[in-house]
Design a protein around this motif. Sequence first.
Motif, mmCIF file in Angstrom:
data_model
loop_
_atom_site.group_PDB
_atom_site.id
_atom_site.type_symbol
_atom_site.label_atom_id
_atom_site.label_comp_id
_atom_site.label_asym_id
_atom_site.label_seq_id
_atom_site.Cartn_x
_atom_site.Cartn_y
_atom_site.Cartn_z
ATOM 1 N N VAL A 1 0.855 -1.183 0.000
ATOM 2 C CA VAL A 1 0.000 0.000 0.000
ATOM 3 C C VAL A 1 0.891 1.234 0.000
ATOM 4 C CG1 VAL A 1 -1.795 1.278 1.248
ATOM 5 C CG2 VAL A 1 -1.812 -1.221 1.274
ATOM 6 N N GLU A 2 0.744 2.046 -1.039
ATOM 7 C CA GLU A 2 1.483 3.294 -1.175
ATOM 8 C C GLU A 2 2.977 3.127 -0.908
ATOM 9 O OE1 GLU A 2 -0.486 6.343 1.110
ATOM 10 O OE2 GLU A 2 -2.248 6.255 -0.175
ATOM 11 N N GLY A 3 3.555 2.079 -1.503
ATOM 12 C CA GLY A 3 4.993 1.878 -1.423
ATOM 13 C C GLY A 3 5.494 1.198 -0.160
ATOM 14 N N SER A 4 4.617 0.854 0.758
ATOM 15 C CA SER A 4 5.018 0.154 1.978
ATOM 16 C C SER A 4 4.460 -1.263 1.963
ATOM 17 C CB SER A 4 4.501 0.892 3.217
ATOM 18 O OG SER A 4 5.128 2.151 3.341
ATOM 19 N N THR A 5 5.133 -2.152 2.694
ATOM 20 C CA THR A 5 4.740 -3.562 2.761
ATOM 21 C C THR A 5 4.172 -3.864 4.136
ATOM 22 O OG1 THR A 5 6.515 -4.126 1.219
ATOM 23 C CG2 THR A 5 5.580 -5.934 2.514
ATOM 24 N N TYR A 6 3.065 -4.615 4.143
ATOM 25 C CA TYR A 6 2.384 -4.967 5.389
ATOM 26 C C TYR A 6 2.120 -6.469 5.387
ATOM 27 C CZ TYR A 6 1.580 0.035 5.322
ATOM 28 O OH TYR A 6 1.760 1.397 5.263
ATOM 29 N N PHE A 7 2.193 -7.071 6.575
ATOM 30 C CA PHE A 7 1.911 -8.486 6.744
ATOM 31 C C PHE A 7 0.605 -8.625 7.519
ATOM 32 C CE2 PHE A 7 5.883 -11.024 5.885
ATOM 33 C CZ PHE A 7 6.588 -9.987 5.292
ATOM 34 N N VAL A 8 -0.303 -9.476 7.012
ATOM 35 C CA VAL A 8 -1.541 -9.792 7.712
ATOM 36 C C VAL A 8 -1.303 -11.129 8.409
ATOM 37 C CG1 VAL A 8 -4.021 -10.180 7.526
ATOM 38 C CG2 VAL A 8 -2.878 -8.591 5.942
ATOM 39 N N LEU A 9 -1.413 -11.124 9.743
ATOM 40 C CA LEU A 9 -1.074 -12.285 10.551
ATOM 41 C C LEU A 9 -2.233 -12.685 11.445
ATOM 42 C CD1 LEU A 9 2.435 -11.006 11.735
ATOM 43 C CD2 LEU A 9 1.954 -12.492 9.782
ATOM 44 N N LEU A 10 -2.327 -13.976 11.710
ATOM 45 C CA LEU A 10 -3.360 -14.501 12.599
ATOM 46 C C LEU A 10 -2.663 -15.299 13.698
ATOM 47 C CD1 LEU A 10 -6.479 -14.600 12.788
ATOM 48 C CD2 LEU A 10 -6.350 -16.786 11.603
ATOM 49 N N PRO A 11 -2.878 -14.927 14.968
ATOM 50 C CA PRO A 11 -2.218 -15.663 16.052
ATOM 51 C C PRO A 11 -2.609 -17.138 16.041
ATOM 52 C CG PRO A 11 -3.223 -13.635 16.871
ATOM 53 C CD PRO A 11 -3.710 -13.833 15.464
ATOM 54 N N VAL A 12 -1.619 -18.029 16.023
ATOM 55 C CA VAL A 12 -1.866 -19.469 15.988
ATOM 56 C C VAL A 12 -2.627 -19.897 17.234
ATOM 57 C CG1 VAL A 12 -0.756 -21.741 16.071
ATOM 58 C CG2 VAL A 12 0.088 -19.983 14.498
ATOM 59 N N GLU A 13 -2.249 -19.380 18.378
ATOM 60 C CA GLU A 13 -2.896 -19.742 19.644
ATOM 61 C C GLU A 13 -4.398 -19.471 19.603
ATOM 62 O OE1 GLU A 13 -2.524 -17.799 23.899
ATOM 63 O OE2 GLU A 13 -0.744 -18.989 23.418
ATOM 64 N N GLU A 14 -4.800 -18.322 19.047
ATOM 65 C CA GLU A 14 -6.224 -17.978 18.974
ATOM 66 C C GLU A 14 -6.974 -18.884 18.010
ATOM 67 O OE1 GLU A 14 -7.243 -13.878 18.419
ATOM 68 O OE2 GLU A 14 -5.698 -13.212 19.811
ATOM 69 N N LYS B 1 3.528 -3.541 9.855
ATOM 70 C CA LYS B 1 4.269 -2.907 8.772
ATOM 71 C C LYS B 1 5.706 -3.415 8.758
ATOM 72 C CE LYS B 1 5.412 1.666 6.977
ATOM 73 N NZ LYS B 1 5.193 3.116 7.166
ATOM 74 N N LEU B 2 6.212 -3.701 7.557
ATOM 75 C CA LEU B 2 7.602 -4.092 7.409
ATOM 76 C C LEU B 2 8.454 -2.832 7.420
ATOM 77 C CD1 LEU B 2 9.625 -6.397 6.905
ATOM 78 C CD2 LEU B 2 9.283 -6.017 4.457
ATOM 79 N N GLY B 3 9.392 -2.777 8.337
ATOM 80 C CA GLY B 3 10.274 -1.619 8.449
ATOM 81 C C GLY B 3 11.687 -2.068 8.754
ATOM 82 N N LYS B 4 12.517 -1.143 9.174
ATOM 83 C CA LYS B 4 13.919 -1.418 9.497
ATOM 84 C C LYS B 4 14.189 -1.010 10.943
ATOM 85 C CE LYS B 4 15.260 -2.272 5.152
ATOM 86 N NZ LYS B 4 15.638 -3.582 4.715
ATOM 87 N N ASP B 5 15.037 -1.806 11.614
ATOM 88 C CA ASP B 5 15.448 -1.431 12.967
ATOM 89 C C ASP B 5 16.667 -0.509 12.884
ATOM 90 O OD1 ASP B 5 17.675 -3.053 12.499
ATOM 91 O OD2 ASP B 5 17.041 -4.628 13.893
#
Length: 104
Positions: A40-53, A67-71
């Motif tokens: 989305v608009e040049g940024s990368t995002y991960f959609v995650l679902l907690p395994v435990e839930e 959001k995927l970013g840098k440390d």
Amino acid sequence: MSDEINKQDDLDDEEVFDVIVLNDDEGNENEFMHLATLEVEGSTYFVLLPVEETEEDEEEAEAIILKLGKDENGEDMLMDIEDDEEWEKVADAWEEMEDEFDEE
């Protein structure tokens, strides 16, 4: 927060997702199913679902989006989305993707 991706074996033609292990601020490991990656608009995002839930109640489980970013060392990391407007755009993109899957 760091991530490590583990591949799962294909089981009985069910949809199989990668599992990502994230460490929280206290060093605890948490497993998430990687449902989708969004651009989305040049940024990368991960959609995650907690395994435990999902093990407890799949109908009640809620996906999270990071959001995927840098440390500070330039390494990839997943982080919370703190801007409300950015969050809305990404959530809308995820809803559109879900709607496309439902139509198939």
